[in-house]
Design an enzyme around this catalytic site. Structure first.
Site: not given
Ligand code: UD1
Length: 338
Positions: A150, A13, A36, A125, A154
């Protein structure tokens, strides 16, 4: 020129957003440690945007290293992408996720405070909604229990930001809750190219079609949806990138009175996993080798966005549909695999 710090600028992104920022006239500085991502992506961005920008090979978790970027530049705003994002990995190694995603944000906020950089755009997210109570999901839909470490990182990062905002009335943050970003840039020079094995649906489809994988397993065919498979909201990566530029514009030009603004970014359309596969088959002319499989632990049944707030505040609407997403993803797979 107004200078924007982009963390994770070599990532999926981040790279698309840098192109969009440069396109409308912002100066960009990118920080990435390539955990990554790939340094080659920077060359691709230069090629597309026909412009150079400064980069730092820095891990956000190393405070002194990150401070160099702040000491050497005068930023108007920060867009913070750099984070780990695999739901499955986060279940297997939650401490790595808490360490990386929380410490990175805390270091960033400490340095923003020290260097008086008062504007932040944060990558969040839709996973923060958990199994949402209502569809489509609005920014007021209550957050449920996170389905993975994960998603919990967030949720916690959002709370950290909101607590921090209370300490400085001049600080402003936009928290962008992405639904399912997919597809590639229209130049076909950048797209999703993770180092780690892909674990999102769209790259798995294209990797299967090109022969890097044998078969796609459709996780669950007995969900209470129109064809039994999960429903997600796929948003074209270029639409998502444009929303970041509009968010920066909004913070810097409008100086909103609301210090912390949460915005959903999705297409507003829910597609089942089978509909995504059929869209791919239609636009690529390829038959996909797939089979129905067991449900994947941690998956929510259905989630798609109400994006009216993004439209109202940012003047943003998604311009590209699922077929365009799948077409660009396939073109990119053909390019990066040959
Ligand atoms: C999740 C999060 C999203 C986050 C993303 C990061 C939710 C609702 N969404 O996306 O916020 O940014 O992870 O990675 O928690 N599927 C298959 N076969 C496969 C792979 C996927 O059937 O081989 C299915 C999944 O079961 C799911 C859909 O495809 O129903 C999309 O999966 P994926 O691309 O992994 O994204 P999410 O889990 O929706």
């Amino acid at each position: 020129m107004t200078k924007i710090l982009v963390t994770g600028g070599a990532g999926y992104i981040g790279s698309h957003t840098i192109i969009d920022l440069i396109d409308v006239g912002y100066e960009v500085v990118s920080v990435d440690n390539f955990i990554n991502s790939n340094a080659q992506t920077y060359e691709r961005i230069h090629q597309v945007s026909n412009s150079e920008f400064q980069t730092y090979d820095i891990d956000l978790c190393v405070h002194e290293d990150l401070e160099r970027a702040f000491a050497e530049n005068d930023f108007a705003a920060v867009i913070h992408f750099a984070a780990l994002k695999s739901v499955g990995d986060s279940v297997n190694d939650p401490l790595q996720y808490y360490q990386n995603n929380l410490v990175g944000l805390i270091n960033l906020l400490q340095l923003q405070k020290k260097y008086k950089v008062k504007n932040l755009i944060f990558s969040s997210s839709c996973s923060v909604y958990g199994n949402a109570e209502e569809l489509p999901v609005t920014e007021h839909t209550p957050l449920k229990e996170a389905e993975s470490p994960y998603a919990r990182t967030k949720q916690i990062c959002e709370e950290i930001i909101f607590d921090f905002l209370k300490t400085d009335p001049d600080f402003r943050a936009i928290v962008l809750r992405y639904f399912n970003p997919a597809g590639a840039h229209s130049s076909n020079l950048i797209g999703e190219s993770p180092h780690n094995i892909a674990n999102n649906l769209v790259p798995i489809i294209t990797e299967t079609a090109i022969g890097k994988r044998n078969k796609l397993a459709v996780f669950g065919s007995d969900y209470p949806t129109r064809d039994g498979t999960c429903i997600r909201d796929f948003i074209h990566i270029m639409d998502l990138a444009a929303a970041h530029t509009k968010s920066v514009d909004f913070l810097l030009k409008e100086k909103p009175s609301d210090q912390g603004i949460v915005i959903n970014l999705g297409s507003g359309t829910g597609s089942t996993v089978l509909e995504v596969i059929h869209s791919f088959e239609k636009v690529s002319g390829q038959k996909l080798n797939y089979e129905m499989a067991d449900r994947r632990p941690g998956d929510v049944i259905a989630v798609y966005a109400d994006y009216r707030k993004a439209k109202k505040l940012l003047g943003w609407t998604p311009a590209r549909n699922l077929d365009e997403i799948m077409h660009s993803a396939w073109q990119w797979e053909l390019k990066r695999s040959h």
